[in-house]
Design an enzyme around this catalytic site. Structure first.
Site, short mmCIF file in Angstrom:
data_model
loop_
_atom_site.label_atom_id
_atom_site.label_comp_id
_atom_site.label_asym_id
_atom_site.label_seq_id
_atom_site.Cartn_x
_atom_site.Cartn_y
_atom_site.Cartn_z
N ASN A 136 -29.86 41.41 61.45
CA ASN A 136 -30.21 40.40 62.46
C ASN A 136 -29.46 39.08 62.24
O ASN A 136 -29.79 38.06 62.82
CB ASN A 136 -31.73 40.15 62.47
CG ASN A 136 -32.24 39.61 61.13
OD1 ASN A 136 -31.46 39.33 60.21
ND2 ASN A 136 -33.54 39.45 61.01
N GLU A 143 -34.07 33.69 58.24
CA GLU A 143 -34.20 34.58 59.39
C GLU A 143 -33.84 33.85 60.69
O GLU A 143 -33.89 32.61 60.73
CB GLU A 143 -35.64 35.08 59.47
CG GLU A 143 -36.09 35.91 58.25
CD GLU A 143 -35.60 37.35 58.31
OE1 GLU A 143 -34.51 37.62 58.87
OE2 GLU A 143 -36.31 38.22 57.79
#
Ligand code: GLP
Length: 241
Positions: A136, A143
């Site tokens: 991702n 993140e």
């Protein structure tokens, strides 16, 4: 960003290990930034060989790791502390007192994060940092989100990262949900960065990192703003470029 595409993962490991060895020759007490995951393993194997051949001497090298899980002990086989011991530190002559990995068992995590960044700064900064990339686009455990976190901090892992990391645990339930990670700002302070990505599962993230807009939804895209990044890819990871 410089981009190199290699045929073999082992060649990537050897090439990056030579950059680390050169850095150590140039500055024997250099500060290296280490990463976990499968991507750096060929580099750690090659660095071990350079140590065994008497080419790389880690006796004055200082090291900082990117991240650590919260909620599992350092002795847990999947802790990043254990990972680094098993895959590199126990095989080379780095001094234990020169190794720093975020201490996720600290009573005051906020303080641990602050002192981690302060300890990096006190050395004069990381000379050479190795990074992998999440599917991702995460780096360390930064993140995708609506901003680029500056310093070392606690993070909640995304579902996709938990799923990706399940392969190292017996079940998805066992994968820690939180971690401590160097921030994007901490990573960007490194003087030089090498990034490794292999396999088709990284191709999308690699494309966004190199050719997408700089966006915290692909944290690795910030590397476009760093003056000294070299990306090492295999053909699969480079397939969408
Ligand atoms: C993990 C680590 C990262 C690593 C990434 C990719 O979650 N926190 O530092 O770069 O995922 O891992 P791998 O190299 O195993 O694909």
């Amino acid at each position: 960003m410089k981009v190199h595409v290699f045929k073999e993962e082992t060649a990537i490991g050897k090439a990056i290990s030579l950059l680390f060895a050169a850095k150590i020759l140039e500055k024997p007490d250099c500060v290296i930034g280490m990463a976990t995951g499968s991507s750096p393993l060929p580099t750690y194997q090659a660095l071990t060989e350079l140590y065994e051949q008497g080419i790389a001497d880690f006796s004055d090298v200082r090291s900082f790791n990117l991240d650590e899980y919260i909620g599992i002990d350092r002795s847990h086989p999947q802790s990043y502390y254990r990972f680094m011991q098993d895959n590199l530190f126990s095989k080379i002559n780095i001094k234990p007192e020169n190794i720093r990995i975020p201490n996720a068992a600290a009573e005051d995590l906020e303080q641990e994060c602050l002192s981690y960044d302060a300890a990096i700064d006190a050395t004069g900064g990381i000379d050479l940092q190795i990074l992998g990339i999440g599917g991702n686009g995460h780096i360390g455990f930064n993140e995708p989100c609506d901003h680029f976190p500056a310093g070392t901090h606690s993070v909640a892992l995304t579902e996709s990262t938990i799923k990706a990391n399940t392969r190292f645990f017996e079940s998805e339930d066992e994968v820690p949900r939180t971690a401590i990670s160097m921030g994007i700002g901490s990573i960007m302070k490194a003087k030089e960065i090498v990034m490794v990505a292999t396999g088709t599962s990284k191709a999308e993230a690699v494309k966004s990192m190199i050719q997408g807009k700089v966006d915290p939804m692909c944290p690795a895209s910030i590397l476009q703003f760093h003056p000294a990044v070299t990306v090492f890819l295999d053909e699969a990871a480079a397939s969408l470029l």
